[in-house]
Design a protein around this motif. Structure first.
Motif, PDB file in Angstrom:
ATOM      1  N   UNK A   1       0.953  -1.286   0.099  1.00 32.32           N
ATOM      2  CA  UNK A   1      -0.055   0.094  -0.107  1.00 32.32           C
ATOM      3  C   UNK A   1       0.844   1.278  -0.127  1.00 32.32           C
ATOM      4  N   UNK A   2       0.299   2.230  -0.725  1.00 27.18           N
ATOM      5  CA  UNK A   2       0.746   3.469  -0.615  1.00 27.18           C
ATOM      6  C   UNK A   2       0.014   4.358   0.586  1.00 27.18           C
TER       7      UNK A   2
ATOM      8  N   UNK B   1       1.415   5.201   4.759  1.00 27.98           N
ATOM      9  CA  UNK B   1       1.939   3.958   5.477  1.00 27.98           C
ATOM     10  C   UNK B   1       3.118   4.483   6.149  1.00 27.98           C
ATOM     11  N   UNK B   2       3.246   4.115   7.371  1.00 33.89           N
ATOM     12  CA  UNK B   2       4.333   4.441   8.433  1.00 33.89           C
ATOM     13  C   UNK B   2       5.716   3.993   7.667  1.00 33.89           C
TER      14      UNK B   2
ATOM     15  N   UNK C   1       6.630   0.665   1.296  1.00 27.43           N
ATOM     16  CA  UNK C   1       5.613   1.275   0.514  1.00 27.43           C
ATOM     17  C   UNK C   1       5.333   0.655  -0.638  1.00 27.43           C
ATOM     18  N   UNK C   2       3.748   0.319  -1.012  1.00 29.98           N
ATOM     19  CA  UNK C   2       3.546  -0.121  -2.289  1.00 29.98           C
ATOM     20  C   UNK C   2       2.800   0.792  -3.188  1.00 29.98           C
TER      21      UNK C   2
ATOM     22  N   UNK D   1       2.078  10.138  -0.856  1.00 27.72           N
ATOM     23  CA  UNK D   1       0.799   9.941  -0.947  1.00 27.72           C
ATOM     24  C   UNK D   1       0.141  11.069  -0.603  1.00 27.72           C
ATOM     25  N   UNK D   2      -0.868  11.479  -1.410  1.00 28.46           N
ATOM     26  CA  UNK D   2      -2.010  12.619  -0.930  1.00 28.46           C
ATOM     27  C   UNK D   2      -3.343  12.534  -1.238  1.00 28.46           C
ATOM     28  N   UNK D   3      -4.326  13.268  -0.636  1.00 29.46           N
ATOM     29  CA  UNK D   3      -5.554  12.975  -0.999  1.00 29.46           C
ATOM     30  C   UNK D   3      -6.042  13.014  -2.202  1.00 29.46           C
TER      31      UNK D   3
END
Ligand code: AHG
Ligand code: MN
Ligand code: MN
Ligand code: MN
Length: 334
Positions: A86-87, A100-101, A106-107, A143-145
């Motif tokens: 996941x991102x 993701x911490x 990161x994915x 990653x952002x909204x």
């Protein structure tokens, strides 16, 4: 005796088929299914597990959060954040997106979910569920909204798990809909239906009738015609169901057809409806379309809607194609 096909076996065999999915997506679906087993177990404990009642907080929608809303939200995050798939994540129960911490790989995937759908039914022992949607992060960088604001047509996986008399996982990755039933003795989701097909016609509608005086005219026209029965223009008697858990109402439609509506109403005229686009309407709309049904906001295909806000709402008309088409026609004639 025929070998039972588990979710894992189904996903692995998919790799050799005509529509393989990336290994990272397969892993993501496995961990989401795993967390649904944990949520199902918590739901099943009810009062014995101290999971009933409210948490004393509100979510971004201004809804009072139930303990299980938060418990299931946390279970999904803990299950999915470490896997390197996941991102980021987004949820009905979190105002902002969740990157993701940094201690985890990161994915590329974005996981959105309604961790517990049908919260008003938790304390009265009526079916509830989890709804999830997977998108792929398009660009690079943190990653952002805006990475999440993609039309539902770009989903790469969608599904729900309904916690009812059975715990059933329903899933699509774009080549039809499959259902898995949880074998509690073994803790395995077992394939119980492939190629789910929704009948194009139905005599069963689902809407919260107590809102009738607030509806727009096309919805009122359609429901009045249904209520007129054999003597009316539809020339057939209709039945009504309203469980008030979208996941359970949609599962009934996936199983025997029907039409589900949560339309705009004048109680909140500036909002298009109650249900949320990103983690309720989009995943359910893709599942419905993949099973041969239709899903619009009354005027346009829900999966074509370009989102502008993470928690935006949408009017929902979904289910048996010929009924959805009629309701959409009435809206377009207005
Ligand atoms: P949630 O519990 O995730 O907030 O969703 C509840 C939704 C949906 O599941 C259901 O179809 C609808 O709310 C029911 O609304 P009413 O209680 O107004 O009928
Ligand atoms: Mn809610
Ligand atoms: Mn919901
Ligand atoms: Mn919810």
């Amino acid at each position: 005796m025929a070998q039972k096909t588990s979710l894992t076996r189904y996903l692995v065999e998919k790799q050799a088929g005509a529509n393989p999915i990336p290994a990272q997506l397969q892993l993501l679906l496995e961990v989401v299914a795993d967390s649904c087993k944990s949520i199902s177990s918590a739901v099943n404990k009810g009062a014995l597990g101290g999971v009933l009642g409210t948490a004393g907080s509100e979510n971004v929608q201004g809804e009072v959060q139930k303990k299980l809303d938060i418990i299931s939200n946390d279970m999904l995050i803990e299950a999915a954040e470490w896997g390197g798939t996941l991102a980021g994540m987004a949820s009905e129960e979190m105002d902002e997106i969740l990157p993701i911490p940094s201690q985890y790989r990161q994915g590329d995937y974005l996981l959105m979910f309604d961790p517990l759908d049908g919260s008003s039914n938790i304390d009265v022992n009526v079916s509830i569920g989890t709804i999830f949607s997977v998108l792929k992060k398009a660009g690079g960088g943190a990653v952002q909204e805006s990475d999440f604001l993609q039309p539902g047509a770009r989903q790469v996986a969608a599904g729900y798990c309904v916690y009812g008399p059975q715990t059933t996982l329903v899933l699509t990755t774009g080549d039809g809909v499959v259902m898995f039933t949880l074998d509690r003795e073994v803790g395995t989701f077992v394939l119980t239906q492939e190629n789910v097909q929704i009948p194009a016609d139905t005599k069963e509608f689902a809407i919260n009738m107590s809102n009738m005086r607030h509806w727009d005219t096309p919805v009122r026209r359609y429901i009045d015609e249904c209520l007129a029965g054999k003597e009316g223009p539809r020339a057939k008697d209709f039945n009504m169901r309203w469980i008030a858990s979208m996941v359970a109402d949609v599962h009934r439609i996936m199983t025997r057809g029907g039409i589900f509506m949560y339309p705009w109403d004048k109680r909140e005229p500036d909002k298009p409806g109650k249900l949320r686009l990103m983690y309720e309407a989009n995943p359910m709309s893709w599942l419905i379309e993949q099973a041969g049904g239709a899903s619009t906001d009354g005027r346009q295909r829900i999966l074509d809607i370009q989102p502008t806000k993470l928690h935006q709402r949408v009017s929902v008309v979904l289910g048996s194609k010929n009924e959805v088409d009629l309701v959409t026609k009435y809206h377009l004639e207005k």
